[in-house]
Write a protein that holds these residues in place. Sequence first.
Motif, PDB file in Angstrom:
ATOM      1  N   ILE A   1       0.835  -1.207   0.000  1.00  0.00           N
ATOM      2  CA  ILE A   1       0.000   0.000   0.000  1.00  0.00           C
ATOM      3  C   ILE A   1       0.864   1.248   0.000  1.00  0.00           C
ATOM      4  N   ILE A   2       1.917   1.245   0.796  1.00  0.00           N
ATOM      5  CA  ILE A   2       2.783   2.433   0.892  1.00  0.00           C
ATOM      6  C   ILE A   2       3.622   2.598  -0.368  1.00  0.00           C
ATOM      7  N   LYS A   3       4.175   1.500  -0.878  1.00  0.00           N
ATOM      8  CA  LYS A   3       5.093   1.577  -2.020  1.00  0.00           C
ATOM      9  C   LYS A   3       4.363   1.862  -3.335  1.00  0.00           C
ATOM     10  N   THR A   4       3.238   1.189  -3.583  1.00  0.00           N
ATOM     11  CA  THR A   4       2.496   1.368  -4.833  1.00  0.00           C
ATOM     12  C   THR A   4       0.993   1.442  -4.538  1.00  0.00           C
ATOM     13  N   PRO A   5       0.524   2.595  -4.096  1.00  0.00           N
ATOM     14  CA  PRO A   5      -0.897   2.696  -3.737  1.00  0.00           C
ATOM     15  C   PRO A   5      -1.849   2.489  -4.924  1.00  0.00           C
ATOM     16  N   ALA A   6      -1.438   2.881  -6.119  1.00  0.00           N
ATOM     17  CA  ALA A   6      -2.312   2.700  -7.282  1.00  0.00           C
ATOM     18  C   ALA A   6      -2.510   1.216  -7.570  1.00  0.00           C
ATOM     19  N   ARG A   7      -1.442   0.444  -7.484  1.00  0.00           N
ATOM     20  CA  ARG A   7      -1.541  -1.009  -7.713  1.00  0.00           C
ATOM     21  C   ARG A   7      -2.378  -1.660  -6.616  1.00  0.00           C
ATOM     22  N   ALA A   8      -2.207  -1.215  -5.378  1.00  0.00           N
ATOM     23  CA  ALA A   8      -2.991  -1.765  -4.274  1.00  0.00           C
ATOM     24  C   ALA A   8      -4.479  -1.477  -4.490  1.00  0.00           C
ATOM     25  N   ALA A   9      -4.785  -0.282  -4.962  1.00  0.00           N
ATOM     26  CA  ALA A   9      -6.181   0.068  -5.232  1.00  0.00           C
ATOM     27  C   ALA A   9      -6.753  -0.795  -6.349  1.00  0.00           C
ATOM     28  N   ASP A  10      -5.950  -1.065  -7.369  1.00  0.00           N
ATOM     29  CA  ASP A  10      -6.394  -1.940  -8.457  1.00  0.00           C
ATOM     30  C   ASP A  10      -6.704  -3.347  -7.943  1.00  0.00           C
ATOM     31  N   LEU A  11      -5.834  -3.850  -7.064  1.00  0.00           N
ATOM     32  CA  LEU A  11      -6.056  -5.195  -6.519  1.00  0.00           C
ATOM     33  C   LEU A  11      -7.324  -5.259  -5.675  1.00  0.00           C
ATOM     34  N   VAL A  12      -7.578  -4.205  -4.896  1.00  0.00           N
ATOM     35  CA  VAL A  12      -8.798  -4.174  -4.088  1.00  0.00           C
ATOM     36  C   VAL A  12     -10.023  -4.119  -4.995  1.00  0.00           C
ATOM     37  N   GLN A  13      -9.951  -3.315  -6.049  1.00  0.00           N
ATOM     38  CA  GLN A  13     -11.074  -3.216  -6.978  1.00  0.00           C
ATOM     39  C   GLN A  13     -11.340  -4.562  -7.651  1.00  0.00           C
ATOM     40  N   ILE A  14     -10.294  -5.248  -8.056  1.00  0.00           N
ATOM     41  CA  ILE A  14     -10.449  -6.566  -8.681  1.00  0.00           C
ATOM     42  C   ILE A  14     -11.103  -7.537  -7.693  1.00  0.00           C
ATOM     43  N   GLY A  15     -10.687  -7.483  -6.446  1.00  0.00           N
ATOM     44  CA  GLY A  15     -11.266  -8.353  -5.427  1.00  0.00           C
ATOM     45  C   GLY A  15     -12.744  -8.095  -5.230  1.00  0.00           C
ATOM     46  N   PHE A  16     -13.121  -6.819  -5.131  1.00  0.00           N
ATOM     47  CA  PHE A  16     -14.531  -6.490  -4.942  1.00  0.00           C
ATOM     48  C   PHE A  16     -15.363  -6.838  -6.169  1.00  0.00           C
ATOM     49  N   GLU A  17     -14.801  -6.677  -7.356  1.00  0.00           N
ATOM     50  CA  GLU A  17     -15.518  -7.075  -8.568  1.00  0.00           C
ATOM     51  C   GLU A  17     -15.759  -8.576  -8.579  1.00  0.00           C
ATOM     52  N   GLY A  18     -14.775  -9.344  -8.129  1.00  0.00           N
ATOM     53  CA  GLY A  18     -14.938 -10.795  -8.060  1.00  0.00           C
ATOM     54  C   GLY A  18     -16.030 -11.192  -7.081  1.00  0.00           C
ATOM     55  N   ILE A  19     -16.053 -10.538  -5.931  1.00  0.00           N
ATOM     56  CA  ILE A  19     -17.097 -10.817  -4.936  1.00  0.00           C
ATOM     57  C   ILE A  19     -18.461 -10.440  -5.482  1.00  0.00           C
ATOM     58  N   SER A  20     -18.536  -9.305  -6.158  1.00  0.00           N
ATOM     59  CA  SER A  20     -19.801  -8.850  -6.729  1.00  0.00           C
ATOM     60  C   SER A  20     -20.298  -9.816  -7.800  1.00  0.00           C
ATOM     61  N   ASP A  21     -19.406 -10.260  -8.663  1.00  0.00           N
ATOM     62  CA  ASP A  21     -19.790 -11.214  -9.713  1.00  0.00           C
ATOM     63  C   ASP A  21     -20.272 -12.532  -9.110  1.00  0.00           C
TER      64      ASP A  21
END
Length: 54
Positions: free
Chosen positions: A20-40
């Motif tokens: 999260i500290i080193k690459t916040p944009a990548r961390a946000a992408d991973l969280v979004q992918i996770g939530f999309e998977g849960i939603s699907d």
Amino acid sequence: MAQAKKIALYMLIVFVLYTIIKTPARAADLVQIGFEGISDAAKSVGEFMGELIK
């Protein structure tokens, strides 16, 4: 065995914080992918249940 689980948990927490500290944009992408998977998955379960009662 409990000590190993505790150490593994701490290592996981440190890794997540580092990511999260080193690459916040990548961390946000991973969280979004996770939530999309849960939603699907929830949508699929809803469709399955809907088909069962038809």
